[in-house]
Design a protein around this motif. Structure first.
Motif, PDB file in Angstrom:
ATOM      1  N   GLU A  80       0.810  -1.217   0.000  1.00 43.58           N
ATOM      2  CA  GLU A  80       0.000   0.000   0.000  1.00 43.58           C
ATOM      3  C   GLU A  80       0.845   1.271   0.000  1.00 43.58           C
ATOM      4  O   GLU A  80       0.318   2.363  -0.117  1.00 43.58           O
ATOM      5  N   GLY A  81       2.158   1.163   0.117  1.00 40.69           N
ATOM      6  CA  GLY A  81       3.004   2.345   0.224  1.00 40.69           C
ATOM      7  C   GLY A  81       3.501   2.922  -1.077  1.00 40.69           C
ATOM      8  O   GLY A  81       4.166   3.963  -1.089  1.00 40.69           O
ATOM      9  N   THR A  82       3.193   2.306  -2.211  1.00 38.72           N
ATOM     10  CA  THR A  82       3.725   2.777  -3.487  1.00 38.72           C
ATOM     11  C   THR A  82       3.196   4.160  -3.858  1.00 38.72           C
ATOM     12  O   THR A  82       3.965   5.031  -4.267  1.00 38.72           O
ATOM     13  N   GLY A  83       1.911   4.387  -3.713  1.00 37.21           N
ATOM     14  CA  GLY A  83       1.333   5.703  -4.025  1.00 37.21           C
ATOM     15  C   GLY A  83       1.859   6.792  -3.108  1.00 37.21           C
ATOM     16  O   GLY A  83       2.339   7.836  -3.577  1.00 37.21           O
ATOM     17  N   PRO A  84       1.802   6.576  -1.789  1.00 44.17           N
ATOM     18  CA  PRO A  84       2.360   7.580  -0.889  1.00 44.17           C
ATOM     19  C   PRO A  84       3.861   7.807  -1.085  1.00 44.17           C
ATOM     20  O   PRO A  84       4.358   8.894  -0.826  1.00 44.17           O
ATOM     21  N   ALA A  85       4.591   6.791  -1.567  1.00 38.55           N
ATOM     22  CA  ALA A  85       6.027   6.956  -1.801  1.00 38.55           C
ATOM     23  C   ALA A  85       6.293   8.031  -2.840  1.00 38.55           C
ATOM     24  O   ALA A  85       7.250   8.805  -2.723  1.00 38.55           O
ATOM     25  N   LYS A  86       5.468   8.111  -3.854  1.00 35.23           N
ATOM     26  CA  LYS A  86       5.615   9.165  -4.873  1.00 35.23           C
ATOM     27  C   LYS A  86       5.335  10.535  -4.256  1.00 35.23           C
ATOM     28  O   LYS A  86       5.999  11.519  -4.584  1.00 35.23           O
TER      29      LYS A  86
END
Length: 172
Positions: A134-140
């Motif tokens: 779930e962290g891929t979007g927030p990573a950007k």
């Protein structure tokens, strides 16, 4: 691996090490003095004089420190970890989504050592699941907020999850 390949690889590594050492040696003032510090902090130049925000040197001679004392806020900001400084910047300047994403940041490394040649910073979060989690979007969003916080000619910020797996990266 053949003998010629080992020799060529050794030569390449040797040249890279010599290049890195020569790029990092000295402060460029040519006086040959050795300095025990690895770099000057943001508020002072290489010879130890404090600078104001415009780059002009304050107090040409050394003083007892009372005249050049920094406000308590500046001292607190210097003592704060890079992650705390980053979070404070985003709380002040970021969007609601960026604030939510940056609230998951646990550690920041490499943000204070920039030379505009090859700057690399690492941001660690409490997300799990790696690139498929779930962290891929927030990573950007975190990488974008980091680019707003720090600026480099050639910087790369990499965002990791709690297990050290890559979530994303971006230029800053």
């Amino acid at each position: 691996m053949g003998m010629k390949t080992k020799i060529a690889l050794g030569a390449v590594v040797g040249i890279a090490v010599i290049g890195a050492m020569s790029a990092n040696s000295g402060d460029g003032d040519g006086d040959g003095k050795s300095d025990s510090r690895t770099s000057a902090s943001a508020g002072e130049n290489a010879d130890g004089g404090a600078k104001d925000k415009g780059g002009a040197e304050k107090g040409g001679e050394k003083s007892d420190g009372a005249a050049d004392a920094k406000p308590a806020e500046d001292k607190a900001a210097e003592k704060a970890s890079q992650a705390e400084q980053f979070k404070a910047f985003v709380q002040k300047n970021g969007s609601a989504n960026e604030k939510d994403a940056v609230s998951h940041v646990t550690k920041v490394q490499g943000a204070d050592e920039q030379n505009d040649i090859l700057d690399a910073a690492d941001v660690y979060t409490d997300f799990t699941g790696g690139i498929m989690g779930e962290g891929t979007g927030p990573a950007k969003l975190i990488a974008s907020a980091f680019a707003d916080w720090k600026d480099s000619e050639n910087g790369l910020v990499t965002v990791y999850d709690a297990d050290g797996e890559l979530l994303g990266n971006g230029q800053f």
